[in-house]
Design a protein around this motif. Structure first.
Motif, PDB file in Angstrom:
ATOM      1  N   VAL B  62       0.840  -1.196   0.000  1.00  0.00           N
ATOM      2  CA  VAL B  62       0.000   0.000   0.000  1.00  0.00           C
ATOM      3  C   VAL B  62       0.874   1.243   0.000  1.00  0.00           C
ATOM      4  N   LYS B  63       0.484   2.204  -0.775  1.00  0.00           N
ATOM      5  CA  LYS B  63       1.268   3.444  -0.823  1.00  0.00           C
ATOM      6  C   LYS B  63       0.998   4.293   0.395  1.00  0.00           C
ATOM      7  N   ARG B  64       2.073   4.707   1.014  1.00  0.00           N
ATOM      8  CA  ARG B  64       1.880   5.633   2.131  1.00  0.00           C
ATOM      9  C   ARG B  64       2.732   6.850   1.906  1.00  0.00           C
ATOM     10  N   ASN B  65       2.154   8.040   2.078  1.00  0.00           N
ATOM     11  CA  ASN B  65       2.897   9.269   1.771  1.00  0.00           C
ATOM     12  C   ASN B  65       3.400   9.271   0.351  1.00  0.00           C
ATOM     13  N   HIS B  68       5.790   3.529  -2.104  1.00  0.00           N
ATOM     14  CA  HIS B  68       5.664   2.151  -1.667  1.00  0.00           C
ATOM     15  C   HIS B  68       6.726   1.796  -0.642  1.00  0.00           C
ATOM     16  N   ARG B  70       8.854   2.223   2.812  1.00  0.00           N
ATOM     17  CA  ARG B  70       8.679   2.729   4.172  1.00  0.00           C
ATOM     18  C   ARG B  70       9.983   2.596   4.919  1.00  0.00           C
TER      19      ARG B  70
END
Lengths: 233, 121
Positions: B62-65, B68, B70
């Motif tokens: 899931v893309k965050r900020n 892909h 983290r």
């Protein structure tokens, strides 16, 4: 006790341990020459006349007392000063930028601004780094120095780099979007000119040194087998 | 992560391998991890790295900020033993899957010792 006037004055009463002086009160009296001062003044210590105290207005009892006691904030005596500059960073030093858009670029240090940030320039023609501020922690100082005596950095300070304050617009929605976008992207011509004049002087002194120009143009990178703890910058 | 320019890849970090948690024979203490930094082989050499920051970088579906990738940030705290292994504390403990190479998600490395920091270079 000894005021630091002209040359550093050795303390008359050195500490044996903290809080305990070497000499007793009577010894110190003699050392300070208070006997001489008294003798000069005819046997008593010279006194100033008390200044006539300005008649204090009789304070009226306040009409209003706040319901709860209000706490006074503690006095803050910190002075803001720029971060201490590492000894290895002097004007003209070539620095390696470690983070951000220009990471790995070798760049010339100009001066430290009052905010503590370092003013730095590529020069722009050589490696694309404009006049920019950089934090000292994100920089490695190399031992290579460029000659920046010909460069005038007086006019640059933190305000020059600050964000432009936009005047508050009334929210007419149609105009709002169009007008905003136009202002945003262009760099004002005067900044470009500043860059050019600054770099012109700097580039001539850089070209005088063999290889320095290509050195500044190249980026720093770790390669296989390079151990940072063994590198000497 | 996507930048407009295709440029030279500049590596300003050193790689490391995550060996495991600080542990004794039958107990482990996950708040401190043991890291093997490439090229560091003795306790004395670790001195340079002490205090430097590290990042464990991994991928997620899931893309965050907007990305892909983290990251868990941490610091080198002290050497561990005589042969250049290092103890590190991370903002949150490293996940056990970081210690295994087989896991498909894992980003090979993860210790990303930034040059900067307190040391005066």
């Amino acid at each position: 006790m000894a005021p630091k006037d002209r040359k550093p004055h050795v303390c008359r009463n050195p500490d044996l341990i903290r809080g305990v002086g070497k000499y007793s009160r009577s010894k110190m009296y003699h050392k300070r020459g208070l006997w001489a001062i008294k003798a000069k003044n005819g046997g008593a210590f010279p006194k100033h006349e008390k200044k006539a105290a300005a008649a204090a207005l009789p304070e009226k009892p306040p009409k209003f007392y706040p319901a709860d006691d209000v706490k006074k904030p503690l006095v803050n005596k910190r002075k803001a000063r720029p971060t201490k500059l590492r000894a290895s960073i002097t004007p003209g030093t070539v620095l390696i930028i470690l983070a951000g858009r220009f990471k790995g670029k070798r760049v010339v240090f100009l001066k430290q601004l009052t905010s503590g940030l370092l003013l730095v320039t590529g020069p722009f023609k050589i490696n694309g780094v404009p006049l920019r501020r950089v934090n000292q922690s994100y920089v490695i100082a190399t031992s290579t120095k460029a000659d920046i005596t010909a460069v005038n950095v007086e006019k640059f300070d933190d305000k020059y780099f600050g964000k432009k304050v936009e005047k508050k617009k009334k929210k007419g929605e149609g105009e709002f979007f169009e007008a905003e976008k136009e202002e945003k992207n262009t760099l004002p011509q005067e900044k470009k000119d500043d860059q050019k004049t600054l770099d012109a002087a700097l580039i001539t002194s850089i070209e005088a040194v063999p290889d320095l120009k290509s050195y500044l143009g190249a980026r720093f990178s770790l390669k296989a087998g390079m151990k940072p703890h063994e590198l000497v910058f | 992560m996507v930048k407009g320019r295709q440029g030279e890849r500049v590596r300003l970090y050193t790689r490391g391998t995550i060996l495991g948690y600080k542990r004794s024979k039958s107990n482990q203490y996950p708040n401190t991890s043991l890291i093997q930094i490439e090229g560091v082989n003795t306790k004395e050499e670790v001195g340079w790295y002490q205090g430097k920051r590290m990042a464990y970088i991994y991928k997620a579906k899931v893309k965050r900020n907007g990305s892909h990738y983290r990251c868990i940030w941490g610091k080198v705290t002290r050497p561990h033993g005589n042969t250049g292994i290092v103890r590190a504390k991370f903002k949150s403990n490293l996940p056990p899957k970081s210690m295994v190479k087989i896991h498909p998600d894992m980003d090979l490395l993860a210790a990303f010792c930034v040059f900067s920091g307190v040391k005066s270079v």
